[in-house]
Design a protein around this motif. Sequence first.
Motif, PDB file in Angstrom:
ATOM      1  N   CYS A 110       0.840  -1.203   0.000  1.00 47.64           N
ATOM      2  CA  CYS A 110       0.000   0.000   0.000  1.00 47.64           C
ATOM      3  C   CYS A 110       0.871   1.247   0.000  1.00 47.64           C
ATOM      4  O   CYS A 110       1.872   1.314   0.709  1.00 47.64           O
ATOM      5  CB  CYS A 110      -0.888   0.018   1.246  1.00 47.64           C
ATOM      6  N   VAL A 111       0.475   2.221  -0.800  1.00 50.79           N
ATOM      7  CA  VAL A 111       1.325   3.414  -0.988  1.00 50.79           C
ATOM      8  C   VAL A 111       1.578   4.168   0.302  1.00 50.79           C
ATOM      9  O   VAL A 111       2.608   4.781   0.491  1.00 50.79           O
ATOM     10  CB  VAL A 111       0.726   4.390  -2.028  1.00 50.79           C
ATOM     11  N   TYR A 112       0.644   4.137   1.215  1.00 52.06           N
ATOM     12  CA  TYR A 112       0.779   4.916   2.451  1.00 52.06           C
ATOM     13  C   TYR A 112       1.142   4.030   3.637  1.00 52.06           C
ATOM     14  O   TYR A 112       1.091   4.470   4.774  1.00 52.06           O
ATOM     15  CB  TYR A 112      -0.541   5.636   2.758  1.00 52.06           C
ATOM     16  N   ASP A 212     -10.364   2.062   0.265  1.00 55.05           N
ATOM     17  CA  ASP A 212      -9.916   3.415  -0.057  1.00 55.05           C
ATOM     18  C   ASP A 212     -10.806   4.122  -1.056  1.00 55.05           C
ATOM     19  O   ASP A 212     -10.512   5.250  -1.458  1.00 55.05           O
ATOM     20  CB  ASP A 212      -8.483   3.369  -0.587  1.00 55.05           C
ATOM     21  N   HIS A 218      -8.937   2.097  -5.143  1.00 51.06           N
ATOM     22  CA  HIS A 218      -8.484   1.185  -4.085  1.00 51.06           C
ATOM     23  C   HIS A 218      -7.317   0.346  -4.584  1.00 51.06           C
ATOM     24  O   HIS A 218      -6.287   0.235  -3.906  1.00 51.06           O
ATOM     25  CB  HIS A 218      -9.654   0.290  -3.651  1.00 51.06           C
ATOM     26  N   LYS A 220      -5.309   0.877  -6.999  1.00 56.59           N
ATOM     27  CA  LYS A 220      -4.116   1.678  -7.313  1.00 56.59           C
ATOM     28  C   LYS A 220      -3.295   1.932  -6.045  1.00 56.59           C
ATOM     29  O   LYS A 220      -2.068   1.940  -6.080  1.00 56.59           O
ATOM     30  CB  LYS A 220      -4.568   3.006  -7.928  1.00 56.59           C
ATOM     31  N   GLN A 221      -3.986   2.102  -4.924  1.00 50.24           N
ATOM     32  CA  GLN A 221      -3.304   2.432  -3.672  1.00 50.24           C
ATOM     33  C   GLN A 221      -2.934   1.191  -2.856  1.00 50.24           C
ATOM     34  O   GLN A 221      -2.060   1.257  -1.994  1.00 50.24           O
ATOM     35  CB  GLN A 221      -4.171   3.364  -2.810  1.00 50.24           C
ATOM     36  N   ARG A 222      -3.621   0.084  -3.123  1.00 47.73           N
ATOM     37  CA  ARG A 222      -3.373  -1.138  -2.347  1.00 47.73           C
ATOM     38  C   ARG A 222      -3.191  -2.288  -3.344  1.00 47.73           C
ATOM     39  O   ARG A 222      -4.165  -2.828  -3.847  1.00 47.73           O
ATOM     40  CB  ARG A 222      -4.558  -1.412  -1.423  1.00 47.73           C
ATOM     41  N   THR A 263      -5.613   9.965   0.602  1.00 44.03           N
ATOM     42  CA  THR A 263      -4.398  10.380  -0.095  1.00 44.03           C
ATOM     43  C   THR A 263      -4.786  11.496  -1.061  1.00 44.03           C
ATOM     44  O   THR A 263      -5.958  11.881  -1.133  1.00 44.03           O
ATOM     45  CB  THR A 263      -3.786   9.219  -0.893  1.00 44.03           C
ATOM     46  N   ASP A 265      -5.168  11.460  -4.170  1.00 44.80           N
ATOM     47  CA  ASP A 265      -6.192  11.006  -5.124  1.00 44.80           C
ATOM     48  C   ASP A 265      -7.568  10.938  -4.474  1.00 44.80           C
ATOM     49  O   ASP A 265      -8.590  11.211  -5.105  1.00 44.80           O
ATOM     50  CB  ASP A 265      -5.827   9.615  -5.675  1.00 44.80           C
ATOM     51  N   THR A 266      -7.585  10.567  -3.223  1.00 47.86           N
ATOM     52  CA  THR A 266      -8.862  10.429  -2.525  1.00 47.86           C
ATOM     53  C   THR A 266      -9.581  11.763  -2.404  1.00 47.86           C
ATOM     54  O   THR A 266     -10.814  11.819  -2.495  1.00 47.86           O
ATOM     55  CB  THR A 266      -8.648   9.896  -1.097  1.00 47.86           C
ATOM     56  N   ILE A 303       1.720  11.255  -2.265  1.00 43.09           N
ATOM     57  CA  ILE A 303       0.401  11.117  -1.657  1.00 43.09           C
ATOM     58  C   ILE A 303       0.056  12.199  -0.647  1.00 43.09           C
ATOM     59  O   ILE A 303      -1.098  12.366  -0.290  1.00 43.09           O
ATOM     60  CB  ILE A 303       0.241   9.740  -0.975  1.00 43.09           C
TER      61      ILE A 303
END
Lengths: 501, 183, 81
Positions: A110-112, A212, A218, A220-222, A263, A265-266, A303
């Motif tokens: 996950c990006v974060y 997400d 979702h 893309k981030q996970r 993030t 994007d969110t 992010i």
Amino acid sequence: MSTSLITLGSKPSAPPDLVPIRFRDVGGDVLLTGPWGDWIFVSQAELATLARGKLDPSSDLFARLADKNFIRSKVDVDKVATAMREKKRFLDYGPILHMMIVTLRCNETCVYCHASRADMDAVHTDMTPEIAERSVDLALQSTSPSVTIEFQGGEPLVAFPIVKHIVNYALQRNRAYGKDLGFTMVSNLALMDDEKMKFLVGNKVQICTSIDGPEPLHNKQRVLVGGSAYFESARWIERINKAYIDLGLDPTLYHVEALLTTTRDTLKRPREIVDTLLSLGCRAIFLRPVDPFGFAEKTRSKIEYDRAEYREFYRTAVDYILDLNKRGEQVLERYAAIFLTKILRGEDPNFMDIRSPGGSGIGALAYNYDGKIFTSDEGRMMYETGDDSFVIGDARTATYRGLMKHETIRALVLASIREVQPDCVSCAYVPYCGVQAEHNHRTQGTIFGRMRESTLCMVHKGIQDYLFEKLRENDPSTVEILRRWTTVRERTHFVHASAAS
Amino acid sequence: MSDSSPNDGALDRAERDPGSVATTALGDGAVQIDFDEAYYPKDAIYGAAYVFIDRCYVHLDRAGDRRVRVTLRSKTGAPLDTQALAGELQNELLCQAWRLSIAAENRQLIESIAARALGGAAGPPGLDELLAMDIDEASAFEDPLGIAMSWEEKYKKKGGATDDAAPEKSPADEPASDAEKGS
Amino acid sequence: MIQIRFHEELYDALSIDEAVKTYEPYAKLTAHREAGGTIVHVEALEGGADEPLIAAELGNFALGRAVERSRAQTPTAKEGT
């Protein structure tokens, strides 16, 4: 802060009968808060009168202030003292939340991610049964009558045998300790299967996952190699929720909750995020900003975002949630519910990161796979990235009281008493607020922090500004919804009551 | 409280009011900031300097009577970093100085809350801990808190005003403080 | 060679002493007292770390210990800061 609220004369003074107040410009009126969390809106002209030391006892203003415990001679001291004692009752006992990091191995990236994950072959990052048992023994020695063991990772399902061992061991040991014992798990659900689900549901392990937003965002981030992280989470949310219904449990109360990490994007898609979570059966949406721990720091440039943007996102999302409520949906925003419980009920929901003093150490502990014990999961994350400031012991050798008497816990308590910190001391929101000391340390190099530069303070102020604007507008349907968000419906099914009760 | 950076116009301010803060950029990527101890107690300067020693090289020196000179050099050596850090140091110093003042005024509250929190979390000592305590005849009757002392003995005047002649006030007796500014 | 001046009102002797002992393996260090403080001379060892780095790290170490010692001696109220 607005220095234009009062045109000060040569010697401003407060009416002698007024309790100490803090004030803040909210929507053109002035919010006053008292020492015990009472609040009232006055006009700027009324504030100017008060600043001149004038308060006519026969005035409407006096009556309104007296009604809200702002007039010293009218305060029922015993009643206020009782209410404060009740509000701060979490100080009378030790950690209720015990996070067990059963492995660092994770099947998603996950990006974060702030878990400082390890690859799936890093079996040396699995917790051993010995460390697990010692951790459970320490957790059950907490002075808190209730204990919640929360499984975290990495991905806890990767180390499912240890999860099972902890559940069974804790239930057995609790016969001697007599706690109200609960279990929770934070999982991406991608490794769930029928056997695991049967054990978890059967042993009343409350399950929480991360969503997400819509599937493309979702995923893309996970990232789940070879699959869709969203698809796996969604299908098991549905399966577990159905299992609760089959047990005869109320689905509005018993269902998988999903956490969201915002993030960059969110922030562009508040309504889509809310709709996605609702479609999966979630009833409590937690609009968490990204935090500065672990991997998130490394990918900050991709992010991270200005907290002013987060504020706009939050307002739009919660406005939408309120609209949904007006159309009959039962869904709340978690941050709002936490603050509103304090603002409207005068109660403290004991959320560790938003209380004074904070919950680090005295409210929660984190037990790492390698035996190290931390004041919080954030402290544990910093350890995994080279900072051992918040290590307070080792499960193999520590004693419970030794942990509680650790100087780091003492320092964190002192640093998180918001009422006596610069800036907070004069902030109108201090009766309701809290800032995690580990966050201050990570971002500013000091556990006390400088609130003017704190992103967390900015988030909390932003949320409270929004909520008090709504309360000031006083639209009956909105206020009714906000009040409803403070209603606590106990999930008693998940509590393994003590044998003595 | 002003929202402007404390570093804005620092040099100009030093010229108008040499008693406050003077910032000098040194040629080798370091910055020197002089503080007046009348505004910033030594404890606060210590506290602020300590916060930076993981990121900066920090040196303290005297720059005249009641003036402390803090020399800051970023560990990366970049001049821009050093200027930003100097500003951050001044912000931290302001926080530290204010916190000292708040803590002194609210000592009782701090101790009360901390004692309740830590006592509630730790709980009473167990038998093992009590047995491990080293209590002998000499220490058994030590009374560091003066609990066994009578009120009269504790607060008797010593030929004039005493430092702590007044009994502890309850919160209800505290005088009303002025309305505080909101933020 | 680099000289570092530690003012006696800001750095206690014990902290300076500790700093010198800690960095002795990395440089040739000598210290002498003069009016108002202690001067520490830092001279690099052949093939060792450079003088400015040793001097800076030694200075930080001494400051850190001085602050910690100062806090350990102050009354309880100051633990709130």
